[in-house]
Design a protein around this motif. Structure first.
Motif, PDB file in Angstrom:
ATOM      1  N   GLU A 115       0.833  -1.201   0.000  1.00  0.00           N
ATOM      2  CA  GLU A 115       0.000   0.000   0.000  1.00  0.00           C
ATOM      3  C   GLU A 115       0.867   1.249   0.000  1.00  0.00           C
ATOM      4  O   GLU A 115       0.554   2.241  -0.650  1.00  0.00           O
ATOM      5  CB  GLU A 115      -0.921  -0.013   1.221  1.00  0.00           C
ATOM      6  N   LEU A 116       2.012   1.192   0.715  1.00  0.00           N
ATOM      7  CA  LEU A 116       2.907   2.343   0.768  1.00  0.00           C
ATOM      8  C   LEU A 116       3.510   2.623  -0.593  1.00  0.00           C
ATOM      9  O   LEU A 116       3.577   3.769  -1.035  1.00  0.00           O
ATOM     10  CB  LEU A 116       4.018   2.100   1.796  1.00  0.00           C
ATOM     11  N   ASN A 117       3.946   1.583  -1.297  1.00  0.00           N
ATOM     12  CA  ASN A 117       4.519   1.781  -2.621  1.00  0.00           C
ATOM     13  C   ASN A 117       3.500   2.351  -3.590  1.00  0.00           C
ATOM     14  O   ASN A 117       3.804   3.223  -4.401  1.00  0.00           O
ATOM     15  CB  ASN A 117       5.076   0.457  -3.156  1.00  0.00           C
ATOM     16  N   ASN A 118       2.257   1.852  -3.541  1.00  0.00           N
ATOM     17  CA  ASN A 118       1.218   2.387  -4.414  1.00  0.00           C
ATOM     18  C   ASN A 118       0.975   3.862  -4.131  1.00  0.00           C
ATOM     19  O   ASN A 118       0.773   4.659  -5.041  1.00  0.00           O
ATOM     20  CB  ASN A 118      -0.078   1.596  -4.220  1.00  0.00           C
ATOM     21  N   GLU A 119       0.998   4.230  -2.861  1.00  0.00           N
ATOM     22  CA  GLU A 119       0.825   5.632  -2.494  1.00  0.00           C
ATOM     23  C   GLU A 119       2.005   6.459  -2.978  1.00  0.00           C
ATOM     24  O   GLU A 119       1.834   7.578  -3.472  1.00  0.00           O
ATOM     25  CB  GLU A 119       0.678   5.753  -0.975  1.00  0.00           C
ATOM     26  N   ASN A 120       3.211   5.917  -2.855  1.00  0.00           N
ATOM     27  CA  ASN A 120       4.395   6.626  -3.330  1.00  0.00           C
ATOM     28  C   ASN A 120       4.332   6.877  -4.825  1.00  0.00           C
ATOM     29  O   ASN A 120       4.707   7.952  -5.308  1.00  0.00           O
ATOM     30  CB  ASN A 120       5.661   5.827  -2.999  1.00  0.00           C
ATOM     31  N   GLU A 121       3.856   5.893  -5.579  1.00  0.00           N
ATOM     32  CA  GLU A 121       3.781   6.049  -7.026  1.00  0.00           C
ATOM     33  C   GLU A 121       2.754   7.114  -7.410  1.00  0.00           C
ATOM     34  O   GLU A 121       2.971   7.887  -8.345  1.00  0.00           O
ATOM     35  CB  GLU A 121       3.459   4.700  -7.666  1.00  0.00           C
ATOM     36  N   SER A 122       1.642   7.160  -6.696  1.00  0.00           N
ATOM     37  CA  SER A 122       0.667   8.227  -6.930  1.00  0.00           C
ATOM     38  C   SER A 122       1.276   9.583  -6.605  1.00  0.00           C
ATOM     39  O   SER A 122       1.079  10.563  -7.334  1.00  0.00           O
ATOM     40  CB  SER A 122      -0.586   7.997  -6.077  1.00  0.00           C
TER      41      SER A 122
END
Length: 218
Positions: free
Chosen positions: A58-65
């Motif tokens: 979830e953290l990586n997905n947020e970082n990519e956004s």
């Protein structure tokens, strides 16, 4: 990256590709006082960002956004952006429709190639946030029922080229995709690669495309 960018003046650099970068490694270069941030703000017009995730969290997905919105914010000269994510040689997708309406804004971007999670993300990008956009190539993980009430009626007068790709079967072609195509009054190039399930008809032919889509375009 730190061994190259700080040491050289790139006065004629206008196109840049950043490949196989970890999201948490790239973020500091976009938020700090770095050569990369300077180039994106003052020079780069064509940008290709290729993010490689070792593991999806979830953290990586947020970082990519966050990376995507940061690029739109600081890329004052960027006109052509390709933003892709990979996990073990497979595409991954970002979700942006939940972000504030002021997050994904650019007055210079004319071409965007991106992978997103849902059809709501597609509508979000076409909701006036990118007001100079003329070409969008969008790979959607799935076309599903709406999660938010996003306007799908406003004409997209500047859009000339539209490409929509999804490999997951959808029952929502008629209710979601077709109304979006109606908005593209000045479209010159259309590419659809879809897996569609329909109740009334088992296939889509040239007659359908003309009667349901092309006839609505000048």
């Amino acid at each position: 990256m730190e061994r190259i960018l700080p040491a050289i003046v790139f006065s004629q650099l206008y196109s840049l590709t950043l490949s196989t970068l970890q999201p948490d490694a790239l973020l500091p270069y976009l938020t700090g006082d770095t050569k990369l941030r300077y180039l994106l703000t003052n020079q780069i017009t064509h940008l290709n960002i290729d993010i490689l995730d070792q593991v999806t969290t979830e953290l990586n997905n947020e970082n990519e956004s966050n990376i995507f919105t940061l690029i739109l914010s600081i890329g004052k000269c960027v006109t052509d952006l390709t933003f892709s994510q990979w996990l073990c040689c497979k595409h991954t997708w970002i979700s942006i429709f939940h972000l504030p309406s002021t997050s994904c804004v650019s007055s210079t971007l004319t071409k965007l190639n991106i992978n997103v999670n849902t059809f709501d993300d597609c509508l979000y990008l076409l909701d006036g946030h990118l007001d100079s956009l003329s070409t969008i190539i969008i790979n959607i993980r799935k076309i599903s029922p709406p999660l938010l009430d996003i306007d799908n009626t406003k004409p997209l007068l500047k859009l000339k080229c539209f490409s929509l790709i999804t490999y997951v079967q959808t029952y929502f072609y008629d209710s979601r995709v077709v109304p979006l195509l109606y908005r593209m009054l000045n479209l010159e190039e259309l590419t659809l690669y879809l897996s569609i399930r329909r109740i009334e008809s088992t296939y889509i032919d040239g007659t359908h495309l003309y009667d349901e889509i092309l006839i609505h375009m000048p």
